[in-house]
Design an enzyme around this catalytic site. Structure first.
Site, short mmCIF file in Angstrom:
data_model
loop_
_atom_site.label_atom_id
_atom_site.label_comp_id
_atom_site.label_asym_id
_atom_site.label_seq_id
_atom_site.Cartn_x
_atom_site.Cartn_y
_atom_site.Cartn_z
N HIS A 173 45.62 21.83 56.74
CA HIS A 173 44.79 23.17 57.20
C HIS A 173 46.31 24.11 57.98
O HIS A 173 47.25 23.95 58.56
CB HIS A 173 44.42 23.90 58.48
N ASP B 102 44.27 25.11 53.89
CA ASP B 102 43.31 25.30 54.38
C ASP B 102 43.01 26.77 54.71
O ASP B 102 44.09 26.19 55.60
CB ASP B 102 41.59 24.76 54.50
N HIS C 50 34.07 31.65 55.88
CA HIS C 50 34.48 30.08 55.99
C HIS C 50 32.76 29.48 56.26
O HIS C 50 33.08 29.00 57.33
CB HIS C 50 35.57 30.26 57.18
ZN LIG Z 1 38.25 25.50 55.93
#
Ligand SMILES: [Zn+2]
Length: 355
Positions: free
Chosen positions: A313, A167, A222
């Site tokens: 991430h 992500d 986000h």
């Molecule tokens: Zn995120």
């Protein structure tokens, strides 16, 4: 012509890299984690820690071939259950799993992730904060249950496929770092991209698609979609899709809401417009332990099994991530040694990745 041989050669090469890696980067033995040594079996390991074999297996659901433990494979040693001989911890864990799958919340016959709402429970990617945490999560859980035709947390637990997802990219350094590692091990991943970053690093997104990875949306800025108005949800999703389309010519069908959080309007919008919500069943919490690869490995191995969608991430910044460098190869090599294949989310769930 010659493709078959080249493929075989590449597989052999990856095997050699895995073998070297598992040898030269030993994770120090500690109580919570055990690194398999030559000649050890699950039985001797369970004995060593004074736990039942069933407890050890329950804590390591990824084990498909108990008699094929390669040296240096990582095993989670359950701490709570240790030395508690009166009650079978394996039973407790199994019951928990049952209840999770009975709620039907776990997609694809999840034989229980131990925790029933994986996919919405990390602080970084979680909707909840402070008090009222439970009710928010409970609402989200109900909502996701209601929209289970478009919300996915994992594939079938009977499958030997696992999806690695990343992500918050694209980022110049860590997205490329991840792709270098995936390329080395011949693995395809899935990247959930923040729209405003897409327009900043289009060349990184182009590389993702060029190298066979799948890209999906992670909102434009986000934001926490659970708190957003219908208009801003639609804008966040559509703007991100358009940004990815401009760079790749593809319109992603997969959306991962930041923090796993959404509301009814958002789900309605996504359903009407042909999107699927892809959350996760294994949270590495890599953002939370940037200097503790051991903890991140434990976070992965305690929950991973067939069909898992694992959350990592690719955070912005100029420095490569030490976590990615250590953890990603270990995860790939250890799970490959148990017969797993790493695929992108579309293959795991048998869904088209683009509209
Ligand atoms: Zn995120």
């Amino acid at each position: 012509v010659g493709g078959g041989n080249r493929g075989k050669y590449k597989l052999l090469l990856i095997g050699v890299i895995c073998a070297l890696l598992l040898q030269v980067q030993p994770v120090e033995a500690e109580q919570q984690f055990h690194q398999v040594r030559p000649g050890e079996t699950l039985f001797t390991i369970a004995q060593k820690y004074g736990i039942r074999l069933g407890t050890l297996l329950s804590a390591n659901k990824f084990i498909r071939f108990p008699y094929q433990l390669v040296s240096n494979l990582l095993l989670v040693i359950p701490q709570d259950e240790r030395a508690s001989n009166d009650k079978s911890a394996a039973d407790v864990i199994e019951k928990k799993g049952d209840s999770a799958s009975k709620t039907g919340y776990m997609k694809g016959n999840g034989t229980g992730a131990g925790k029933s709402i994986s996919g919405v429970n990390s602080q970084k990617e979680s909707a909840s904060a402070g008090t009222g945490k439970k009710s928010l999560q409970a609402i989200l859980e109900e909502l996701y249950q209601e929209y289970r035709d478009i919300v996915f947390l994992s594939g079938s637990s009977k499958s030997n496929k696992i999806a690695l997802t990343f992500d918050d990219g694209p980022s110049e350094v860590t997205s490329n770092q991840v792709m270098d590692i995936l390329q080395r091990y011949d693995v395809k991943g899935t990247f959930f991209l923040v729209g405003q970053n897409v327009s900043q690093y289009p060349q990184v997104v182009a590389r993702m698609v060029r190298e066979g990875h799948v890209v999906g949306g992670h909102s434009w800025s986000h934001i926490q979609l659970q708190k957003a108005t219908p208009e801003s949800i639609a804008r966040e999703v559509a703007d991100t899709e358009n940004a990815i389309y401009r760079v790749t010519g593809l319109r992603p069908a997969f959306v991962r809401p930041p923090y796993g959080s959404l509301n009814r309007d958002g789900l309605e919008y996504l359903q009407r417009n042909g999107y699927k919500v892809i959350n996760w069943s294994v949270d590495s919490l890599d953002w939370k332990y940037p200097n503790d690869s051991r903890q991140v490995l434990i976070n992965v191995f305690k929950d991973v099994r067939g069909g898992s969608i694992i959350l990592f991430h690719t955070l912005p910044g100029n420095d490569p991530s030490g976590i990615i460098d250590t953890v990603l190869p270990q995860v790939i090599c250890s799970l490959k040694s148990q017969g797993y294949r790493f695929v992108s989310v579309d293959e795991l769930l048998d869904l088209p990745p683009y509209k």
